[in-house]
Design a protein around this motif. Structure first.
Motif, short mmCIF file in Angstrom:
data_model
loop_
_atom_site.label_atom_id
_atom_site.label_comp_id
_atom_site.label_asym_id
_atom_site.label_seq_id
_atom_site.Cartn_x
_atom_site.Cartn_y
_atom_site.Cartn_z
N PRO A 1 120.05 -66.88 24.12
CA PRO A 1 118.67 -66.44 23.91
C PRO A 1 118.08 -66.92 22.58
O PRO A 1 118.78 -67.02 21.57
N LEU A 2 116.79 -67.22 22.63
CA LEU A 2 116.03 -67.59 21.44
C LEU A 2 115.22 -66.37 21.00
O LEU A 2 114.41 -65.84 21.77
N THR A 3 115.43 -65.94 19.77
CA THR A 3 114.72 -64.78 19.25
C THR A 3 113.96 -65.17 17.99
O THR A 3 114.11 -66.28 17.46
N ASP A 4 113.15 -64.25 17.49
CA ASP A 4 112.36 -64.48 16.27
C ASP A 4 111.61 -65.80 16.34
O ASP A 4 111.57 -66.57 15.37
N THR A 5 111.02 -66.08 17.49
CA THR A 5 110.33 -67.36 17.68
C THR A 5 109.00 -67.38 16.95
O THR A 5 108.29 -66.38 16.90
N SER A 6 108.67 -68.55 16.40
CA SER A 6 107.39 -68.71 15.71
C SER A 6 107.07 -70.19 15.59
O SER A 6 107.95 -71.05 15.74
N VAL A 7 105.82 -70.48 15.33
CA VAL A 7 105.36 -71.83 15.05
C VAL A 7 105.14 -71.95 13.55
O VAL A 7 104.48 -71.10 12.94
N VAL A 8 105.73 -72.97 12.93
CA VAL A 8 105.51 -73.17 11.50
C VAL A 8 104.02 -73.38 11.28
O VAL A 8 103.41 -74.25 11.90
N PRO A 9 103.39 -72.56 10.45
CA PRO A 9 101.94 -72.63 10.31
C PRO A 9 101.46 -73.86 9.54
O PRO A 9 102.20 -74.44 8.74
#
Length: 316
Positions: free
Chosen positions: A167-175
């Motif tokens: 599983p992939l958690t704490d997903t985000s796009v680098v701003p």
């Protein structure tokens, strides 16, 4: 005629030596000009004129210039040696990760599936993922092997995706980057809770290189601010080992994977020009912390302008 040939050969030797000195300067200086940025990608090729200059001055018995050429050549070799000497790898379970640029989503997904399956990859980073390409991937075999997905598809070169066995958690796009650079956390063999990145800073286009400088600066700051723990960042960095701007990413305990593996010159781009599947520059890369890369290889990906990158690692 004999004197003319002697002088001409001497001038060629001088030109070769100047070229080597220029290559050394390009390696260390964070140039901002169009010509300098593109020439920096080929610094390793200056080893050819370096050897040529040594041969010329030795043949002409110009001992002072021979010494200058030898010292310049040694300095140039020094800039490339880190890529040739592998780090000691600890015992532990080896695993593999894959990176591929899909060229506006047009790469051959069947070929990509074969690369991922053959590598038995635990993580895949994809760049230039369009909505249509993502749907083709979802309909294929990759999700069976890597069922966990974090994707930000978009038109042209903007979209990016991560596929993972765990599983992939704490997903985000680098701003604040022109293209989508993705961040998540996942468990890798021997390395639970690893921070993983699918990287794709903007390209240093001849007509607009400012986006590249901006994105590389943002990513350097982002990586430098990461908390302690294992990190794996893989993708199309649009830069080479010889770009000082790229090496600014290597702070906070981060290391270049080619350096650790001793993989040497591993070009991946371009593969869609008249030279065919014979890339010239190594811009698909991996940066790690808490891992040692043990083997790196590239594979032809039809429909793309990059070769796919396959990396073997072990947690350290």
């Amino acid at each position: 005629m004999k004197k003319f040939l002697w002088v001409s050969t001497y001038i060629v030797g001088l030109a070769m030596t100047v070229g080597v000195l220029l290559a050394i300067w390009l390696h260390f200086y964070p140039s901002r000009g169009n010509v300098a940025l593109y020439l920096t990608s080929g610094v390793q090729f200056a080893l050819i004129p370096a050897l040529t200059a040594i041969v010329i001055f030795a043949g002409l018995r110009r001992w002072v210039m021979l010494a200058v050429a030898f010292l310049a050549s040694a300095a140039l070799v020094y800039t490339q040696v880190p890529l040739l000497v592998p780090a000691d790898a600890p015992d532990g379970e080896r695993f593999r990760v894959v990176s591929a640029n899909l060229l506006f989503g047009g790469a051959d997904i069947d070929a990509l599936e074969q690369i991922v399956a053959s590598a038995d990859a635990d993580l895949v980073s994809l760049q230039e993922v369009t909505p249509q390409a993502l749907q083709r991937i979802r309909n294929g075999t990759i999700p069976r092997q890597l069922p966990h997905e974090f994707a930000e598809p978009a038109a042209y070169a903007t979209g990016t995706a991560l596929f993972s066995r765990k599983p992939l958690t704490d997903t985000s796009v680098v701003p604040d980057t022109a293209l989508r650079n993705l961040q998540a956390r996942t468990d890798l063999p021997g390395a639970p809770g690893t921070q993983v990145f699918a990287m794709h800073p903007a390209a240093p286009l001849w007509s607009n290189k400012d986006h590249w400088f901006h994105d590389m600066g943002v990513l350097a700051g982002h990586l430098a601010a990461l908390p302690q723990g294992r990190v794996l960042a893989i993708g199309d960095f649009n830069s080479t080992w010889n770009h000082a701007t790229y090496r600014k990413l290597l702070t906070n305990g981060l290391a270049d994977g080619t350096d650790l593996a001793g993989a040497g010159y591993l070009p991946t781009y371009p593969t869609d020009k008249q030279i065919g599947n014979h890339p010239l520059v190594a811009i698909d890369r991996i940066i790690v912390r808490g891992f040692v890369t043990t083997l790196m290889d590239t594979h032809h990906l039809p429909g793309s302008d990059h070769r796919a990158l396959v990396v073997s690692l072990v947690a350290s």
